[in-house]
Motif scaffolding. Structure first.
Motif, PDB file in Angstrom:
ATOM      1  N   VAL A  57      24.466 -39.605 -16.589  1.00 18.53           N
ATOM      2  CA  VAL A  57      24.562 -40.571 -17.693  1.00 18.53           C
ATOM      3  C   VAL A  57      25.354 -40.023 -18.898  1.00 18.53           C
ATOM      4  CG1 VAL A  57      23.447 -42.442 -18.979  1.00 18.53           C
ATOM      5  CG2 VAL A  57      22.385 -41.598 -16.917  1.00 18.53           C
ATOM      6  N   TRP A  58      26.586 -39.563 -18.573  1.00 20.01           N
ATOM      7  CA  TRP A  58      27.616 -39.270 -19.577  1.00 20.01           C
ATOM      8  C   TRP A  58      27.346 -38.030 -20.420  1.00 20.01           C
ATOM      9  CZ3 TRP A  58      28.688 -44.752 -22.155  1.00 20.01           C
ATOM     10  CH2 TRP A  58      28.598 -45.760 -21.178  1.00 20.01           C
ATOM     11  N   LEU A  59      26.562 -37.109 -19.914  1.00 21.37           N
ATOM     12  CA  LEU A  59      26.201 -35.938 -20.710  1.00 21.37           C
ATOM     13  C   LEU A  59      26.929 -34.678 -20.290  1.00 21.37           C
ATOM     14  CD1 LEU A  59      22.300 -36.210 -20.395  1.00 21.37           C
ATOM     15  CD2 LEU A  59      23.706 -37.259 -22.154  1.00 21.37           C
ATOM     16  N   GLY A 117      20.997 -39.563 -29.353  1.00 18.24           N
ATOM     17  CA  GLY A 117      22.017 -40.397 -29.976  1.00 18.24           C
ATOM     18  C   GLY A 117      21.381 -41.466 -30.845  1.00 18.24           C
ATOM     19  N   ALA A 118      20.322 -42.082 -30.334  1.00 17.96           N
ATOM     20  CA  ALA A 118      19.668 -43.158 -31.083  1.00 17.96           C
ATOM     21  C   ALA A 118      19.131 -42.653 -32.420  1.00 17.96           C
ATOM     22  CB  ALA A 118      18.540 -43.769 -30.254  1.00 17.96           C
ATOM     23  N   THR A 119      18.476 -41.510 -32.429  1.00 21.48           N
ATOM     24  CA  THR A 119      17.951 -40.998 -33.705  1.00 21.48           C
ATOM     25  C   THR A 119      19.103 -40.623 -34.633  1.00 21.48           C
ATOM     26  OG1 THR A 119      17.670 -38.812 -32.715  1.00 21.48           O
ATOM     27  CG2 THR A 119      15.710 -40.198 -32.848  1.00 21.48           C
ATOM     28  N   TYR A 150      26.734 -50.927 -28.451  1.00 26.17           N
ATOM     29  CA  TYR A 150      25.519 -50.229 -28.028  1.00 26.17           C
ATOM     30  C   TYR A 150      25.407 -48.930 -28.811  1.00 26.17           C
ATOM     31  CZ  TYR A 150      22.033 -47.712 -25.373  1.00 26.17           C
ATOM     32  OH  TYR A 150      20.907 -47.010 -25.024  1.00 26.17           O
ATOM     33  N   HIS A 151      24.272 -48.752 -29.499  1.00 25.07           N
ATOM     34  CA  HIS A 151      24.098 -47.542 -30.295  1.00 25.07           C
ATOM     35  C   HIS A 151      22.770 -46.849 -30.011  1.00 25.07           C
ATOM     36  CE1 HIS A 151      27.775 -48.246 -32.527  1.00 25.07           C
ATOM     37  NE2 HIS A 151      27.415 -49.481 -32.737  1.00 25.07           N
ATOM     38  N   GLY A 152      22.082 -47.228 -28.936  1.00 26.77           N
ATOM     39  CA  GLY A 152      20.811 -46.599 -28.615  1.00 26.77           C
ATOM     40  C   GLY A 152      19.682 -47.610 -28.646  1.00 26.77           C
ATOM     41  N   ASP A 153      18.464 -47.157 -28.357  1.00 20.44           N
ATOM     42  CA  ASP A 153      17.366 -48.083 -28.074  1.00 20.44           C
ATOM     43  C   ASP A 153      16.202 -48.078 -29.055  1.00 20.44           C
ATOM     44  OD1 ASP A 153      18.686 -49.060 -25.820  1.00 20.44           O
ATOM     45  OD2 ASP A 153      18.089 -47.282 -24.694  1.00 20.44           O
ATOM     46  N   ILE A 219      30.746 -48.203 -35.593  1.00 24.52           N
ATOM     47  CA  ILE A 219      31.703 -48.490 -34.524  1.00 24.52           C
ATOM     48  C   ILE A 219      31.672 -47.416 -33.439  1.00 24.52           C
ATOM     49  CG2 ILE A 219      33.578 -47.269 -35.724  1.00 24.52           C
ATOM     50  CD1 ILE A 219      35.473 -49.444 -34.735  1.00 24.52           C
ATOM     51  N   GLU A 220      31.907 -47.846 -32.200  1.00 25.50           N
ATOM     52  CA  GLU A 220      32.177 -46.912 -31.106  1.00 25.50           C
ATOM     53  C   GLU A 220      33.697 -46.738 -31.092  1.00 25.50           C
ATOM     54  OE1 GLU A 220      29.692 -48.127 -27.373  1.00 25.50           O
ATOM     55  OE2 GLU A 220      29.504 -49.755 -28.816  1.00 25.50           O
ATOM     56  N   PRO A 221      34.208 -45.624 -31.614  1.00 28.11           N
ATOM     57  CA  PRO A 221      35.648 -45.501 -31.794  1.00 28.11           C
ATOM     58  C   PRO A 221      36.410 -45.373 -30.474  1.00 28.11           C
ATOM     59  CG  PRO A 221      34.545 -43.460 -32.402  1.00 28.11           C
ATOM     60  CD  PRO A 221      33.468 -44.433 -32.079  1.00 28.11           C
ATOM     61  N   ALA A 253      31.112 -43.532 -37.473  1.00 29.64           N
ATOM     62  CA  ALA A 253      31.672 -43.425 -36.123  1.00 29.64           C
ATOM     63  C   ALA A 253      30.579 -42.927 -35.180  1.00 29.64           C
ATOM     64  CB  ALA A 253      32.865 -42.478 -36.122  1.00 29.64           C
ATOM     65  N   ASP A 254      30.246 -43.723 -34.195  1.00 24.49           N
ATOM     66  CA  ASP A 254      29.275 -43.311 -33.177  1.00 24.49           C
ATOM     67  C   ASP A 254      30.055 -42.671 -32.031  1.00 24.49           C
ATOM     68  OD1 ASP A 254      27.522 -43.028 -31.106  1.00 24.49           O
ATOM     69  OD2 ASP A 254      26.700 -45.060 -31.204  1.00 24.49           O
ATOM     70  N   GLU A 255      30.151 -41.343 -32.085  1.00 25.74           N
ATOM     71  CA  GLU A 255      30.901 -40.596 -31.059  1.00 25.74           C
ATOM     72  C   GLU A 255      29.961 -40.033 -29.994  1.00 25.74           C
ATOM     73  OE1 GLU A 255      34.290 -39.397 -30.736  1.00 25.74           O
ATOM     74  OE2 GLU A 255      35.231 -39.862 -32.665  1.00 25.74           O
ATOM     75  N   VAL A 256      28.794 -40.637 -29.856  1.00 27.87           N
ATOM     76  CA  VAL A 256      27.804 -40.103 -28.918  1.00 27.87           C
ATOM     77  C   VAL A 256      28.373 -40.073 -27.488  1.00 27.87           C
ATOM     78  CG1 VAL A 256      25.523 -40.491 -27.885  1.00 27.87           C
ATOM     79  CG2 VAL A 256      25.834 -40.753 -30.347  1.00 27.87           C
ATOM     80  N   ALA A 257      29.081 -41.135 -27.106  1.00 26.69           N
ATOM     81  CA  ALA A 257      29.659 -41.168 -25.757  1.00 26.69           C
ATOM     82  C   ALA A 257      31.043 -40.537 -25.717  1.00 26.69           C
ATOM     83  CB  ALA A 257      29.730 -42.606 -25.258  1.00 26.69           C
ATOM     84  N   THR A 258      31.839 -40.758 -26.775  1.00 31.49           N
ATOM     85  CA  THR A 258      33.251 -40.360 -26.735  1.00 31.49           C
ATOM     86  C   THR A 258      33.493 -38.914 -27.151  1.00 31.49           C
ATOM     87  OG1 THR A 258      33.387 -41.358 -28.938  1.00 31.49           O
ATOM     88  CG2 THR A 258      34.230 -42.669 -27.102  1.00 31.49           C
ATOM     89  N   GLY A 282      26.110 -36.568 -29.878  1.00 26.70           N
ATOM     90  CA  GLY A 282      24.922 -36.291 -29.063  1.00 26.70           C
ATOM     91  C   GLY A 282      25.397 -35.936 -27.662  1.00 26.70           C
ATOM     92  N   LYS A 283      24.873 -36.648 -26.692  1.00 22.05           N
ATOM     93  CA  LYS A 283      25.254 -36.476 -25.273  1.00 22.05           C
ATOM     94  C   LYS A 283      25.901 -35.122 -24.909  1.00 22.05           C
ATOM     95  CE  LYS A 283      25.031 -41.152 -23.633  1.00 22.05           C
ATOM     96  NZ  LYS A 283      25.276 -42.381 -24.386  1.00 22.05           N
ATOM     97  N   GLY A 284      27.230 -35.000 -25.017  1.00 26.05           N
ATOM     98  CA  GLY A 284      27.904 -33.780 -24.567  1.00 26.05           C
ATOM     99  C   GLY A 284      27.744 -32.571 -25.477  1.00 26.05           C
TER     100      GLY A 284
HETATM  101  C1  LIG Z   1      24.196 -43.156 -25.164  1.00 28.32           C
HETATM  102  C2  LIG Z   1      24.639 -43.692 -26.470  1.00 28.32           C
HETATM  103  C3  LIG Z   1      23.781 -43.731 -27.576  1.00 28.32           C
HETATM  104  C4  LIG Z   1      22.325 -43.363 -27.474  1.00 28.32           C
HETATM  105  O1  LIG Z   1      22.123 -42.020 -27.206  1.00 28.32           O
HETATM  106  P1  LIG Z   1      20.682 -41.554 -26.644  1.00 28.32           P
HETATM  107  O2  LIG Z   1      20.774 -40.064 -26.620  1.00 28.32           O
HETATM  108  O3  LIG Z   1      20.569 -42.154 -25.275  1.00 28.32           O
HETATM  109  O4  LIG Z   1      19.667 -42.069 -27.570  1.00 28.32           O
HETATM  110  C5  LIG Z   1      24.272 -44.153 -28.783  1.00 28.32           C
HETATM  111  N1  LIG Z   1      25.549 -44.544 -28.905  1.00 28.32           N
HETATM  112  C6  LIG Z   1      26.415 -44.525 -27.874  1.00 28.32           C
HETATM  113  C7  LIG Z   1      27.821 -44.957 -28.087  1.00 28.32           C
HETATM  114  C8  LIG Z   1      25.979 -44.124 -26.613  1.00 28.32           C
HETATM  115  O5  LIG Z   1      26.817 -44.161 -25.567  1.00 28.32           O
END
Ligand SMILES: *Cc1c(COP(=O)(O)O)cnc(C)c1O
Length: 450
Positions: A57-59, A117-119, A150-153, A219-221, A253-258, A282-284
């Motif tokens: 899951v993208w980590l 990422g969500a926190t 999408y920015h988390g849950d 934004i998801e850049p 900028a939500d760079e959690v995925a990118t 986050g993630k990576g």
């Molecule tokens: C996965 C993701 C999140 C949430 O991260 P979690 O670690 O799962 O809480 C937030 N923003 C983006 C763009 C994501 O892809």
């Protein structure tokens, strides 16, 4: 006598509730139970091997069971596993903060840790809100998000989310937002130029009328991930950043995925020389090893909180495991590997190789758009390529394709009708070759019979 697998499968069914999973379906299937990993392979308890085609899951970045990363954790473990960041510091948290400031877009000089990422997103939203409050600006309390974001849950992150399937149910308990369209060229009759114009016009109009109510745009850049790997037309992000600055609205900028090389540069913002006011990673960050996230802020944001205690400008937010030393130590080791192995520089050659391999799918009747930025790839399956008629959701075409890929030895997880291919950055050309073969074979098997 039950086998190990049967025993674990029974306990799994009895006691585990899995995320983003309809348990009724899940409990009627044979669960995949991972036991170990090595390089980009994962092995289940029955000894079967799978390519990790979605980086768990993208980590994942460097693969699994990486000696250098394992060693960083063990060494830190010999010192201390955890101590709090509330009013005190620890060695790896300091060193990682300095490192992050060095590699993120200029201006981001302060690091606030969390554990997902969500926190990280919650923190950015609260910081943006309080930033204006602390300066005595009243009324800047709203947020702009983008269609299908999408920015988390968690609840704040869901408030700035805009994926109806995940978010609509919770609307009554969320704060309202303004939504502008993400520039989705494929679905826009004006193509890239038209999609970009629609986004910029909507944003400009909104800012011209409501900027004094708005704290920030999130934004998801460059790539919108969970909505189906949607790639922005070039230049759009930069224009959006300029508009926000002009109207006194912060850019988050939500760079959690990118982040961390995924799109071929260290951060997607780097592609357009954008320096946001707040950035979430986050993630990576830990190479996919441990749950650490960070929200980075500019000096300007930080300064609005910096005051005599009596002024009540403190940021009252924190998590038990904020700045966890084990997590920060492995993040540092991961960033060291990024440098030693030129991880980011090597993405573009790998991305080109994947693109050339996936070209065989281009002319197939049920393959719609193949969207890619670096090693972030989404392949859209359609019932009819010409009319772009989608498969009905109830056909679960994405799920069936992923199950076929699993049978063929690769793991991935679809986004609706979009097949996701997000391999670890460390994947070799031979591994990418094998994975793209499985990907193509599963897609053709499910969409063209067999
Ligand atoms: C996965 C993701 C999140 C949430 O991260 P979690 O670690 O799962 O809480 C937030 N923003 C983006 C763009 C994501 O892809």
């Amino acid at each position: 006598m039950l086998t190990d697998y049967e025993r674990l499968a029974a306990m799994n069914k009895d006691h585990l509730w899995h995320p983003f999973t309809q348990m009724k379906d899940y409990n009627n299937s044979d669960p995949l139970i991972i036991e170990r990993g090595e390089g980009i392979m994962l092995y289940d308890v029955q000894g079967r091997a799978y390519y990790d085609g979605f980086s768990s899951v993208w980590l994942n970045v460097h693969g699994h069971n990486v000696p250098e990363l394992n060693q960083a954790i063990t060494e830190q473990l010999g010192r201390v596993a955890h101590s709090t960041l509330l009013g005190m510091a620890n060695v790896p948290a300091i060193e990682l903060a300095e490192k992050l400031v060095g590699i993120t877009p200029k201006g981001l000089n302060k690091v606030f840790y969390s554990d997902s990422g969500a926190t990280g997103v919650e923190i950015a939203i609260k910081m943006a809100y309080q930033h204006w409050h602390n300066q005595g600006v009243r009324g800047k309390t709203k947020f702009i998000t983008m269609n299908q974001a999408y920015h988390g849950d968690t609840i704040g992150a869901v408030s700035v989310g805009a994926i109806p399937l995940y978010h609509d149910l919770f609307r009554p308990m969320l704060f309202p937002t303004y939504v502008v369209p993400y520039p989705y060229a494929y679905r826009h009759e004006g193509g890239e130029t038209g999609a970009m114009k629609a986004t910029l016009t909507a944003l400009r109009n909104l800012l011209e009328t409501c900027a004094d109510e708005i704290a920030a745009l999130i934004i998801e850049p460059i790539v919108q991930g969970a909505s189906g790997i949607i790639v922005m037309p070039p230049g759009c992000l930069r224009e959006m950043a300029v508009l926000c600055r002009k109207h006194g609205v912060l850019l988050i900028a939500d760079e959690v995925a990118t982040g961390f090389g995924r799109t071929g540069v260290m951060f997607a913002c780097d592609l357009e020389d954008v320096s946001p006011d707040l950035m979430v990673v986050g993630k990576g960050l830990t190479g996919g090893y441990l749950p650490v996230a960070a929200t980075l802020a500019t000096d300007e944001v930080y300064r609005s909180f910096y005051a005599d205690y009596q002024e009540q400008k403190t940021f009252f937010h924190g998590h038990s495991y904020t700045g966890n030393p084990l997590g920060c130590a492995v993040a540092l080791a991961s960033l060291k590997l990024f440098e030693e192995r030129n991880m980011v520089e090597r993405v573009s050659a790998k991305a080109s190789f994947v693109e050339s391999k996936l070209a065989v799918l281009k002319e197939r009747p049920h393959v719609g758009e193949i969207r890619q930025k670096g090693l972030m790839i989404g392949i859209e399956l359609v019932r009819d390529k010409v009319s772009r008629e989608p498969y009905d959701w109830s056909e679960r075409i994405g799920v069936r394709t992923s199950l076929r890929a699993r049978e063929l030895g690769m793991l991935t997880r679809p986004l609706g009708n979009v097949i996701v291919f997000i391999p670890p950055l460390a994947s070799s050309e031979a591994e990418l070759d094998a994975m793209t073969d499985i990907l193509a074979e599963s897609i053709l098997h499910v969409t063209e019979g067999g």
